[in-house]
Design an enzyme around this catalytic site. Structure first.
Site, PDB file in Angstrom:
ATOM      1  N   ARG A  71      50.355  54.569  29.866  1.00 13.74           N
ATOM      2  CA  ARG A  71      49.662  53.632  31.050  1.00 13.74           C
ATOM      3  C   ARG A  71      48.676  54.366  31.473  1.00 13.74           C
ATOM      4  O   ARG A  71      47.377  53.626  32.081  1.00 13.74           O
ATOM      5  CB  ARG A  71      50.857  52.125  31.982  1.00 13.74           C
ATOM      6  CG  ARG A  71      49.275  51.186  32.980  1.00 13.74           C
ATOM      7  CD  ARG A  71      49.995  50.976  33.335  1.00 13.74           C
ATOM      8  NE  ARG A  71      51.843  50.901  33.890  1.00 13.74           N
ATOM      9  CZ  ARG A  71      51.917  51.762  35.249  1.00 13.74           C
ATOM     10  NH1 ARG A  71      51.287  52.651  35.505  1.00 13.74           N
ATOM     11  NH2 ARG A  71      52.755  51.647  35.362  1.00 13.74           N
ATOM     12  N   TYR A 131      29.217  33.932  31.590  1.00 10.32           N
ATOM     13  CA  TYR A 131      30.812  33.240  31.016  1.00 10.32           C
ATOM     14  C   TYR A 131      31.433  32.627  31.580  1.00 10.32           C
ATOM     15  O   TYR A 131      31.469  33.242  32.994  1.00 10.32           O
ATOM     16  CB  TYR A 131      31.240  34.708  30.131  1.00 10.32           C
ATOM     17  CG  TYR A 131      32.866  34.732  29.300  1.00 10.32           C
ATOM     18  CD1 TYR A 131      32.660  34.580  28.348  1.00 10.32           C
ATOM     19  CD2 TYR A 131      33.942  35.541  29.757  1.00 10.32           C
ATOM     20  CE1 TYR A 131      33.843  34.157  27.555  1.00 10.32           C
ATOM     21  CE2 TYR A 131      34.764  35.077  29.413  1.00 10.32           C
ATOM     22  CZ  TYR A 131      34.595  34.199  27.969  1.00 10.32           C
ATOM     23  OH  TYR A 131      36.006  34.311  27.436  1.00 10.32           O
ATOM     24  N   ASP A 196      27.051  42.123  31.683  1.00 15.06           N
ATOM     25  CA  ASP A 196      27.692  41.537  30.796  1.00 15.06           C
ATOM     26  C   ASP A 196      26.997  41.806  29.757  1.00 15.06           C
ATOM     27  O   ASP A 196      25.944  41.092  29.105  1.00 15.06           O
ATOM     28  CB  ASP A 196      28.083  40.429  30.430  1.00 15.06           C
ATOM     29  CG  ASP A 196      28.969  39.704  29.575  1.00 15.06           C
ATOM     30  OD1 ASP A 196      29.148  40.469  28.363  1.00 15.06           O
ATOM     31  OD2 ASP A 196      30.318  39.408  29.874  1.00 15.06           O
ATOM     32  N   LYS A 221      34.584  41.156  20.679  1.00 17.71           N
ATOM     33  CA  LYS A 221      33.294  40.844  19.897  1.00 17.71           C
ATOM     34  C   LYS A 221      32.922  40.982  18.803  1.00 17.71           C
ATOM     35  O   LYS A 221      33.565  41.509  17.761  1.00 17.71           O
ATOM     36  CB  LYS A 221      32.539  40.124  21.250  1.00 17.71           C
ATOM     37  CG  LYS A 221      33.704  39.128  22.338  1.00 17.71           C
ATOM     38  CD  LYS A 221      33.855  37.644  21.738  1.00 17.71           C
ATOM     39  CE  LYS A 221      34.729  37.374  22.628  1.00 17.71           C
ATOM     40  NZ  LYS A 221      34.187  37.032  23.983  1.00 17.71           N
TER      41      LYS A 221
HETATM   42  C1  PLP Z   1      34.539  36.163  25.585  1.00 17.34           C
HETATM   43  C2  PLP Z   1      33.997  37.386  26.134  1.00 17.34           C
HETATM   44  C3  PLP Z   1      34.105  37.711  27.287  1.00 17.34           C
HETATM   45  C4  PLP Z   1      35.504  38.291  27.997  1.00 17.34           C
HETATM   46  O1  PLP Z   1      36.130  38.456  27.359  1.00 17.34           O
HETATM   47  P1  PLP Z   1      38.084  38.460  26.590  1.00 17.34           P
HETATM   48  O2  PLP Z   1      38.341  39.863  25.500  1.00 17.34           O
HETATM   49  O3  PLP Z   1      37.753  37.671  25.629  1.00 17.34           O
HETATM   50  O4  PLP Z   1      39.338  38.305  27.834  1.00 17.34           O
HETATM   51  C5  PLP Z   1      33.450  38.465  28.784  1.00 17.34           C
HETATM   52  N1  PLP Z   1      31.827  38.691  28.305  1.00 17.34           N
HETATM   53  C6  PLP Z   1      31.564  37.719  27.398  1.00 17.34           C
HETATM   54  C7  PLP Z   1      29.862  36.913  27.681  1.00 17.34           C
HETATM   55  C8  PLP Z   1      32.337  37.326  26.175  1.00 17.34           C
HETATM   56  O5  PLP Z   1      31.824  36.096  25.193  1.00 17.34           O
END
Ligand code: PLP
Length: 401
Positions: A71, A131, A196, A221
């Site tokens: 961890r 998001y 983001d 993603k």
């Molecule tokens: C999917 C997503 C998140 C969250 O990510 P997870 O891996 O699903 O926790 C945050 N910001 C954007 C723009 C996303 O597409």
């Protein structure tokens, strides 16, 4: 730490070689996966010292002689972090950027927010659209924050002495609005800005160069890119990175090493995947714009969606990206019918993978968002994949017919 020679590499060379510096010394070619949950201690004294360093967010040194417990640190995750940091190279007070990896994108975002609460500034300013999960986290106040949602014009008035973070997304989710990151950073002044960068990717946009303090990615993603691993990364200064690693050690948000391996394995192809998906998206957006049943196409590569030339003049983003959204003239019924008639394109949430996906944000990803800020009922969001563009377009053509 990146060496000067490494930062001179182009993005494809970086993608192929970054985070592999120690492999030759280890005598291996492929990335090793270290699954140890605990590690041999070199002695009580030195073991305790290593624990102290890692639990307070430091990086391990050879002198420590141990990583103590998974961890706190994992070498497979550490290599992946070194690689990701090199996609957005920057120096803060002479120190190179670092990346900190978490089990999901939301864990990464929550850690950034928590690190600011810990710094004694629990007020967050958010610029919508964000998001849905981020919007929900801020609105909920779960982490002890209180939030003011505003737009860029309202930003100067929204920032107070308690503000510890400004949260933005560009392109925004789901309607792909562009926000001028440099302008937001200038207005925010000494308040750190978190961008983001999931939709844009490090291939097309590097927020730290534009004045942001944190560039956050849902690695689930485009970084993962194959729809089979979850993760999140924050690229930031070494000072912020230390605070984030401490939050991660305390709250237990470390990325799983198997996922770190899968995502690091996919990094070499990220630039070509993103460029190719972007070309497909541009073709699909142009075709959709010619369809009478589609009332509006949202795509940052279209001049109408880029009034300030952030994409067109290359001031912020090197291309329109690989996400396209549309508003169906027939509202919810038309959107639901299109989503269910597609055959090649999968009706599913998530994005950034090799195959094309479509989803209805108001019903799904943006379900928790307040009514006034929710996307329209006719809106569908498309993550464009690596298929042949003619086949993607043909599927939309049959579904719209
Ligand atoms: C999917 C997503 C998140 C969250 O990510 P997870 O891996 O699903 O926790 C945050 N910001 C954007 C723009 C996303 O597409």
């Amino acid at each position: 730490m990146p060496t000067p020679a490494h930062s001179a590499w182009g993005i494809n060379t970086t993608a192929v070689h970054a985070g592999r510096d120690d492999l030759t010394d280890l005598g291996v070619h492929a990335l090793p996966i270290d699954l140890s949950t605990t590690n041999p201690l070199p002695g009580v004294e030195r073991g305790g010292q290593a624990y102290e360093t890692l639990a307070t967010g430091g990086r391990p040194s050879a002198a420590d002689g141990t990583h103590v417990y998974r961890r706190l640190w994992n070498p497979t995750v550490g290599r992946f972090e070194d690689a990701v940091a090199r996609f957005e190279p920057c120096t803060f007070s002479g120190e190179d950027t670092e990346a900190v990896a978490f089990g999901t994108g939301m864990a990464a975002i929550a850690a950034v927010v928590l690190s600011r609460v810990k710094a004694g500034r629990p007020h967050v300013v958010g610029i919508r659209p964000l998001y849905g999960g981020t919007d929900h986290l801020l609105e909920h106040g779960l982490l002890g924050t209180h939030v003011t949602f505003t737009d860029v014009h309202g930003l100067p008035a929204a920032i107070t002495e308690h503000t510890g973070l400004v949260v933005i997304e560009s392109p925004g989710n789901p309607t792909l609005e562009l926000i001028d990151i440099s302008e937001v950073a200038r207005i925010a002044g000494e308040v750190p800005v978190m961008v983001d960068n999931t939709f844009a990717t490090s291939v097309l946009q590097r927020p730290l160069e534009l004045g942001a303090a944190f560039s956050v990615h849902s690695a689930t993603k485009y970084i993962g890119g194959h729809g089979d691993a979850m993760g999140g990364v924050v690229i930031t200064s070494s000072a912020h990175a230390q605070a984030l690693r401490q939050v991660r050690a305390i709250t237990g948000g470390l990325l799983d090493p198997m996922s770190a391996f899968l995502m690091h394995r996919g990094l070499p192809t990220m630039p070509i995947r993103v460029q190719h998906q972007q070309a497909n998206a541009a073709a699909l957006a142009a075709w959709l714009a010619s369809q009478s049943s589609v009332a509006r196409v949202f795509y940052p590569g279209l001049a109408a969606c880029d009034p300030h030339g952030l994409v067109g003049q290359g001031r912020q983003m090197a291309g329109g990206g690989a996400m396209v959204s549309i508003a169906m003239g027939g509202g919810f019924d038309a959107a639901a019918s299109l989503a269910s008639r597609l055959r090649l394109v999968l009706h599913a949430v998530s994005l950034g993978g090799i195959d094309t996906l479509i989803q209805h944000p108001a019903a799904l990803t943006h379900r928790p968002v307040a009514a006034a800020a929710k996307p329209g009922q006719g809106v569908l969001r498309i993550s464009v994949g690596l298929e042949d563009p003619e086949d993607i377009i043909a599927d939309f053509a049959q579904a719209l017919a």
